[in-house]
Design a protein around this motif. Structure first.
Motif, PDB file in Angstrom:
ATOM      1  N   ASP A  79     -10.570  13.566  -9.415  1.00  0.00           N
ATOM      2  CA  ASP A  79     -11.135  14.653 -10.219  1.00  0.00           C
ATOM      3  C   ASP A  79     -10.209  14.985 -11.377  1.00  0.00           C
ATOM      4  O   ASP A  79     -10.633  15.253 -12.484  1.00  0.00           O
TER       5      ASP A  79
ATOM      6  N   LYS B 113     -18.582  16.170  -2.694  1.00  0.00           N
ATOM      7  CA  LYS B 113     -18.696  16.962  -3.918  1.00  0.00           C
ATOM      8  C   LYS B 113     -18.531  18.426  -3.543  1.00  0.00           C
ATOM      9  O   LYS B 113     -19.484  19.069  -3.098  1.00  0.00           O
TER      10      LYS B 113
ATOM     11  N   PHE C  65     -18.579  22.281  -3.074  1.00  0.00           N
ATOM     12  CA  PHE C  65     -19.504  23.280  -3.616  1.00  0.00           C
ATOM     13  C   PHE C  65     -18.783  24.568  -3.951  1.00  0.00           C
ATOM     14  O   PHE C  65     -19.304  25.427  -4.620  1.00  0.00           O
TER      15      PHE C  65
ATOM     16  N   GLY D  65     -14.072  20.160 -10.136  1.00  0.00           N
ATOM     17  CA  GLY D  65     -15.345  19.475 -10.056  1.00  0.00           C
ATOM     18  C   GLY D  65     -16.425  20.130 -10.882  1.00  0.00           C
ATOM     19  O   GLY D  65     -16.562  21.351 -10.860  1.00  0.00           O
ATOM     20  N   TYR D  66     -17.172  19.327 -11.614  1.00  0.00           N
ATOM     21  CA  TYR D  66     -18.325  19.869 -12.320  1.00  0.00           C
ATOM     22  C   TYR D  66     -19.329  18.756 -12.531  1.00  0.00           C
ATOM     23  O   TYR D  66     -19.014  17.575 -12.417  1.00  0.00           O
ATOM     24  N   THR D  67     -20.538  19.160 -12.823  1.00  0.00           N
ATOM     25  CA  THR D  67     -21.610  18.198 -13.030  1.00  0.00           C
ATOM     26  C   THR D  67     -22.103  18.311 -14.456  1.00  0.00           C
ATOM     27  O   THR D  67     -22.340  19.408 -14.942  1.00  0.00           O
TER      28      THR D  67
ATOM     29  N   THR E 233     -23.057  21.460  -7.859  1.00  0.00           N
ATOM     30  CA  THR E 233     -23.067  20.029  -7.550  1.00  0.00           C
ATOM     31  C   THR E 233     -24.450  19.479  -7.905  1.00  0.00           C
ATOM     32  O   THR E 233     -25.399  20.263  -8.078  1.00  0.00           O
TER      33      THR E 233
ATOM     34  N   TYR F 121     -21.303  13.457 -11.782  1.00  0.00           N
ATOM     35  CA  TYR F 121     -20.306  14.339 -11.180  1.00  0.00           C
ATOM     36  C   TYR F 121     -18.931  13.862 -11.598  1.00  0.00           C
ATOM     37  O   TYR F 121     -18.555  12.712 -11.314  1.00  0.00           O
TER      38      TYR F 121
END
Lengths: 378, 109
Positions: free
Chosen positions: A156, B22, B24, B32-34, B67, B96
């Motif tokens: 990430d 992924k 939440f 994390g991002y979409t 997500t 993602y």
């Protein structure tokens, strides 16, 4: 005329005042700043459907005008109670619980910064009347521990800087992009995540040791200002603000009033003294006439006695309006300008303040070292 | 006491989330991002961006901390409830973090 903090006045309606409530002034200041962060971050805009429950077993609740209006009413009502010093403990605990409930119940409402502000509010409300904010100190430790665990996802960390550039509004830091291009594939993510994991773990250990707490706060301020400067997104800005607000729990807020002697020729501008006097909405600073007009600035409270830059540092650190000003400046910058400009402005001010506070905080250490060297020389 | 229980639960929630493929829920703002784009047709006519955001209450494209599953749930939730009588077709492109692009279709075959 300033008086004792334990005075038995009813709390006023001034949102910039933080005394005379069952909360300690720094706890109430934290709660108010958390509310302002939620407002500036547009949290209320996310309080509308569809509400997608995180546990998939519950059905999605579609948008409904009455439900949205009810949620907005609760949110703004409780926020107003905290800002205007009305029943601050129950209001803060209820608003925090309300936010955490929404965040965990609906995936569409979950955002890291808002979750942090919600839990600060909840813990501020749950803390006993006039207790030190111990729960929030544990929250600070938990945030850094969780950040360390999250940063172990090296993929990430590597990917986000360059990922998804097909979205034109996405911001990627050109310097980091260059570094990532120069390094062999995958190295940047590993190095960035490894560094952050170690730094955050170091902060957890330092926060747990009262002796190192001061350095932990410095480390946290520098590390997270750096991460903010590298990403610059609104989400990072809000999270950084929330985290810095939580550091206020470590401030030793004096129980008695502060006495400041500000001679005309002490070297610090007179307008600053006038501003500090005028915007002291809690009436906590006494300004007796200094006996010697050529002396240094002096501040004393409890058993503490400070002079010159350290005195000014303490005056500012114990001055709620100072934090409100900083917040308004940073929030306006973040909302008005393009990312590159707001990051430059906010970063410059943040590092400028860090520089001032470091000079004033560590001047004692510097002079001790200087003395030690000069003693050893002769 | 309630505060301590809350802190423990919070640690468990975020710790559990981190080990999902992924996550939440996370504090990390670079984690994390979409990124997504959405194309919607109603009765054979494609909807413009403002109509899409009015329908689902989210922009037709952008970056979100949801997500991809969360985005699917937003669309599924609306279409199985309010809009279930409409002749709608949705194509959602999601990505993602630095992962590969995935396409999700509604109605599902």
């Amino acid at each position: 005329m300033a008086s004792d903090v334990n005075r038995d006045y009813p709390p006023g309606w001034n949102p910039l005042a933080c005394s005379d409530t069952p909360m300690l002034p720094n706890t109430l200041l934290m709660a108010k700043l958390s509310v302002l962060i939620l407002l500036a971050d547009g949290f209320w805009r996310q309080l509308q459907g569809p509400f997608v429950p995180t546990p998939g077993i519950f059905p999605t609740i579609p948008e409904h005008a009455a439900l949205t209006a009810a949620i907005h009413l609760v949110f703004f009502g409780l926020a107003a109670c905290i800002l205007f010093n009305r029943s601050v403990r129950p209001a803060s605990a209820s608003l925090g619980a309300f936010i955490i409930l929404l965040q965990t119940a609906s995936m569409t409402a979950f955002r890291g910064p808002d979750f942090l502000c919600g839990s600060l509010l909840l813990l501020a409300g749950l803390q006993g009347p006039r207790d030190e904010p111990v729960l929030i100190r544990w929250q600070v430790v938990l945030v850094h521990a969780v950040a360390a665990i999250e940063a172990t996802r090296a993929n990430d960390w590597g990917g986000t800087w360059v990922a998804n550039r097909w979205i034109p509004e996405d911001f990627s830091n050109p310097v980091l992009l260059l570094v990532e291009m120069i390094l062999p594939t995958g190295w940047f993510g590993t190095i960035a995540s490894g560094f952050v994991v170690l730094a955050e773990l170091g902060l957890v250990v330092a926060f747990l040791q009262p002796r190192f707490r001061k350095y932990a706060i410095w480390g946290g301020l520098i590390l997270h200002t750096g991460i903010y400067a590298a990403t610059g997104t609104t989400e990072t800005a809000a999270f950084t603000a929330g985290l810095f607000v939580s550091y206020l729990s470590f401030l030793n807020w004096p129980k008695e009033s502060v006495c400041a002697l500000w001679p005309r020729s002490c070297g610090w501008p007179m307008w600053l003294r006038i501003a500090l006097d005028r915007y002291d909405f809690d009436g906590r600073i006494d300004w007796p006439l200094p006996p010697d007009p050529n002396a240094e600035l002096e501040v004393s409270y409890g058993n503490r006695h400070r002079t010159d830059a350290r005195a000014l540092r303490d005056l500012l650190l114990l001055f709620p309006a100072f934090y409100f000003c900083l917040f308004v400046f940073a929030a306006i910058n973040q909302c008005v300008w393009p990312v590159a400009v707001s990051v430059t402005l906010n970063g410059t001010v943040a590092f400028g303040l860090l520089w001032f506070f470091s000079v004033s905080s560590f001047s004692g250490i510097r002079s001790r070292w200087r003395n030690r060297f000069s003693e050893s020389r002769y | 006491m309630a505060g301590i229980v809350f802190l423990v639960l919070q640690g468990l929630l975020l710790g559990y989330s981190r080990f999902q493929e992924k996550p939440f829920a996370h504090f990390s703002t670079v984690g994390g991002y979409t990124s997504y784009r959405m194309f919607v047709t109603l009765d054979g006519r494609s909807l413009d961006p403002s109509q899409i955001s009015e329908r689902y209450k989210i922009p037709h494209r952008g970056r979100t901390s949801l997500t991809p599953d969360g985005l699917h749930a937003v669309i599924r939730g609306f279409e199985t409830d309010e809009g279930n009588s409409d002749n709608i077709q949705v194509r959602l492109h999601t990505k993602y973090n630095a992962g590969s692009e995935e396409i999700w279709l509604w109605p599902q075959m």
